[in-house]
Motif scaffolding. Structure first.
Motif, short mmCIF file in Angstrom:
data_model
loop_
_atom_site.label_atom_id
_atom_site.label_comp_id
_atom_site.label_asym_id
_atom_site.label_seq_id
_atom_site.Cartn_x
_atom_site.Cartn_y
_atom_site.Cartn_z
N GLN A 122 8.45 3.93 -8.17
CA GLN A 122 7.55 4.40 -7.11
C GLN A 122 7.08 3.29 -6.18
N GLY A 123 7.12 3.57 -4.88
CA GLY A 123 6.70 2.58 -3.89
C GLY A 123 5.25 2.75 -3.48
N VAL A 124 4.39 2.90 -4.46
CA VAL A 124 2.97 3.09 -4.15
C VAL A 124 2.10 2.21 -5.04
N ALA B 133 -0.28 9.31 12.11
CA ALA B 133 -0.38 9.91 10.77
C ALA B 133 0.52 9.12 9.84
N GLY B 134 0.09 7.92 9.49
CA GLY B 134 0.90 7.01 8.68
C GLY B 134 1.83 6.19 9.55
N SER B 135 2.29 5.07 9.00
CA SER B 135 3.11 4.20 9.86
C SER B 135 4.53 4.73 10.01
N ASN B 136 4.97 5.64 9.13
CA ASN B 136 6.26 6.29 9.38
C ASN B 136 6.23 7.02 10.72
N MET B 137 5.09 7.62 11.03
CA MET B 137 4.98 8.30 12.31
C MET B 137 5.00 7.29 13.47
N THR C 32 12.17 -5.30 11.85
CA THR C 32 11.95 -6.15 10.69
C THR C 32 10.78 -5.59 9.87
N VAL C 33 10.86 -5.82 8.57
CA VAL C 33 9.82 -5.36 7.65
C VAL C 33 9.44 -6.55 6.78
N SER C 34 8.22 -7.03 6.92
CA SER C 34 7.81 -8.19 6.11
C SER C 34 6.32 -8.11 5.81
N ASN D 160 8.79 -7.16 2.59
CA ASN D 160 9.84 -6.17 2.73
C ASN D 160 9.88 -5.13 1.61
N ASN D 161 10.12 -3.91 2.00
CA ASN D 161 10.56 -2.87 1.10
C ASN D 161 12.02 -2.62 1.45
N PRO D 162 12.97 -2.80 0.59
CA PRO D 162 12.86 -2.80 -0.87
C PRO D 162 12.94 -4.17 -1.55
N HIS E 115 8.08 -4.37 14.29
CA HIS E 115 7.77 -5.07 13.04
C HIS E 115 6.84 -4.23 12.18
N ASP E 116 7.31 -3.90 10.98
CA ASP E 116 6.57 -3.05 10.05
C ASP E 116 5.78 -3.95 9.10
N GLU E 117 4.45 -3.78 9.10
CA GLU E 117 3.57 -4.64 8.29
C GLU E 117 2.81 -3.81 7.26
N ALA E 118 3.45 -2.76 6.76
CA ALA E 118 2.77 -1.89 5.79
C ALA E 118 2.27 -2.67 4.57
N TYR E 119 2.96 -3.77 4.25
CA TYR E 119 2.59 -4.56 3.06
C TYR E 119 1.89 -5.86 3.43
N GLU E 120 1.21 -5.86 4.56
CA GLU E 120 0.65 -7.13 5.06
C GLU E 120 -0.24 -7.84 4.04
N MET F 207 1.35 -0.64 11.33
CA MET F 207 0.44 -0.93 10.20
C MET F 207 0.11 0.38 9.47
N SER F 208 -0.36 0.22 8.23
CA SER F 208 -0.59 1.39 7.39
C SER F 208 -1.85 1.22 6.55
N PHE F 209 -2.50 2.32 6.24
CA PHE F 209 -3.60 2.30 5.25
C PHE F 209 -3.10 2.70 3.86
N SER F 210 -1.81 3.11 3.79
CA SER F 210 -1.31 3.70 2.54
C SER F 210 -1.31 2.73 1.38
N LYS F 211 -0.85 1.50 1.63
CA LYS F 211 -0.67 0.56 0.51
C LYS F 211 -1.93 -0.28 0.32
N GLY F 212 -2.34 -0.97 1.35
CA GLY F 212 -3.43 -1.93 1.23
C GLY F 212 -4.74 -1.30 0.77
N TRP G 122 -3.76 10.10 2.68
CA TRP G 122 -4.65 10.36 3.82
C TRP G 122 -3.90 10.38 5.14
N ARG G 123 -2.68 9.89 5.11
CA ARG G 123 -1.78 9.87 6.27
C ARG G 123 -2.46 9.25 7.48
N VAL G 124 -2.71 7.98 7.35
CA VAL G 124 -3.28 7.28 8.49
C VAL G 124 -2.69 5.87 8.57
C1 LIG Z 1 8.15 -0.54 4.79
C2 LIG Z 1 7.36 0.73 4.79
N1 LIG Z 1 6.88 1.19 5.95
C3 LIG Z 1 6.18 2.33 6.00
C4 LIG Z 1 5.93 3.06 4.86
C5 LIG Z 1 5.19 4.35 4.97
O1 LIG Z 1 3.88 4.10 5.31
P1 LIG Z 1 2.90 5.29 5.69
O2 LIG Z 1 2.47 5.94 4.40
O3 LIG Z 1 1.80 4.62 6.41
O4 LIG Z 1 3.68 6.25 6.54
C6 LIG Z 1 6.41 2.62 3.63
C7 LIG Z 1 6.17 3.41 2.41
O5 LIG Z 1 6.76 3.21 1.39
C8 LIG Z 1 7.15 1.42 3.60
O6 LIG Z 1 7.65 0.97 2.46
#
Ligand SMILES: Cc1ncc(COP(=O)(O)O)c(C=O)c1O
Length: 392
Positions: free
Chosen positions: A34-36, A96-100, A166-168, A170-172, A198-203, A229-234, A240-242
């Motif tokens: 799981q990536g959470v 609604a989340g950084s995927n959006m 770029t994602v840093s 990084n996932n995966p 640049h995706d910073e979900a894991y900043e 940026m994302s609130f999901s991980k940090g 909450w999708r933000v």
């Molecule tokens: C690199 C990366 N970006 C974005 C997301 C999704 O983030 P959010 O829940 O804010 O849409 C994930 C979730 O696993 C992720 O790994």
């Protein structure tokens, strides 16, 4: 009549539900898939959510780009923690989340057939979104340690290139890109007239001395850099999708049309909770990240015990390792057998575009020390059994 559009038929099916089915059929499986994170949102965010709704206007549609109070809070956070000064030439958009945020960016900047460069392994939803937007993912390799191969990226440029992603951290892979590489790439994007997404979900998730760097903070970057940026991980707020994006101001007209059509406005209750979380900032995640750092050491120690079995490139960020099996096996089959026969789940690398060799993503975001030790023990003994049988 075909059931689905050709566009959607071309999108890879997500692997997570398949792995989830195998897990559901095998009670007692420890999931390293799981990536959470497992920690809760800040108490202040929950309190803000509880207080939401007393005012009648809170139940109406809000601004497309998000609530002004949250945008102000994010402006302060971006300046304080990321060194990103959002001035008149860029704009914060709550999503609604950084995927959006990612799909907003793609729809805003690509026409059908345009190319988007993705270093491999990629975050699977990024690749899926590029295909969904009718653009073409151009996959470029990373180095043996999953760092950016800047030459490979630069060679992939064509007249149709619209963006490099770029994602840093990084996932995966858990790789964290050094500031120098991100600066180099960002300047190259500027000079070639392509966007740097640049995706910073894991900043917040860096370990040891490793530092997070935001390319959006580079002088002159705001005109061609899209920060996600994302609130999901940090903040432990995945449901909450933000999230939010910082976009060049000249893209606002396009992003406004997209978000107005798809979302109308980000969910207000989540925005209130997010504001309370953003005010706390990085220090909320800090103790949890330190705990994850200890798990990372346990897992790294076990994974590197037998170098003839797996290769474990450095992973200084997020909560992942992306291991390479030293056996020519089908990763989907390995993932399935690990669950069914050894009751441990890891994500097959093919989901992330790693099609040469047998890779698995090992995630430790939700584990306690005891479960991590048990899970990683099952993983290594399972891999030994599967790889050993294949070698015979
Ligand atoms: C690199 C990366 N970006 C974005 C997301 C999704 O983030 P959010 O829940 O804010 O849409 C994930 C979730 O696993 C992720 O790994």
């Amino acid at each position: 009549m075909a059931d689905q559009s050709r566009r959607l038929a071309a999108v890879q099916a997500p692997v997570i539900p398949t792995v989830a089915r195998w897990i559901a059929a095998t009670p007692g499986t420890i999931s390293l898939g799981q990536g959470v994170v497992s920690y809760p949102p800040p108490a202040e965010a929950l309190e803000a959510a509880r207080a939401f709704g007393a005012n009648a206007t809170e139940h109406r549609y809000g601004p497309v780009e998000g609530l002004p109070t949250l945008i102000e809070g994010l402006r302060e956070k971006l300046a304080r923690e990321n060194g990103i000064n959002v001035g008149p030439d860029s704009r914060i958009v709550v999503t609604a989340g950084s995927n959006m945020g990612f799909i907003n960016a793609l729809l805003a900047i690509t026409d059908p057939g345009d190319e988007v460069i993705l270093p491999v392994p990629f975050y699977f939803n990024h690749e899926m979104a590029v295909v969904m937007a009718n653009a073409t993912p151009v996959l470029v390799p990373t180095t043996a340690n999953y760092q950016l191969d800047l030459d490979a990226i630069k060679k992939a440029l064509t007249p149709r290139t619209r963006a490099v992603v770029t994602v840093s951290p990084n996932n995966p892979t858990g790789a964290v890109y050094p500031e120098s590489d991100l600066r180099d790439l960002n300047a190259w994007c500027r000079d070639r007239g392509v966007f740097h997404i640049h995706d910073e979900a894991y900043e917040y998730f860096t370990h040891g001395q490793t530092k997070h760097f935001s390319p959006g903070s580079i002088q002159g970057a705001s005109a061609h850099t899209i920060s996600l940026m994302s609130f999901s991980k940090g903040y432990g707020m995945a449901s909450w999708r933000v999230g939010y994006m910082v976009v060049p101001e000249r893209l606002w007209d396009a992003v406004n049309k997209i978000q107005d059509t798809i979302l109308v406005c980000p969910p207000a209750i989540s925005q209130h909770a997010a504001l309370a979380a953003a005010r706390i900032g990085r220090r909320y995640a800090q103790p949890y990240v330190e705990k994850l750092g200890r798990l990372r050491e346990i897992i790294h120690r076990e994974l590197t015990r037998d170098a003839s079995l797996v290769e474990t490139p450095p992973a200084d960020g997020a909560f992942y390792f992306f291991i390479r099996l030293k056996a020519a096996l089908d990763p989907m089959l390995v993932a399935e057998r690990l669950i069914r026969e050894h009751r441990v789940a890891a994500m097959p690398g093919v989901a992330f575009g790693a099609t040469s060799g047998c890779h698995l993503r090992v995630s430790y975001g939700t584990l306690d020390e005891q479960t991590a030790a048990e899970g990683i023990g099952r993983l290594t003994s399972g891999l030994r059994a599967i790889a050993g049988a294949a070698a015979r």
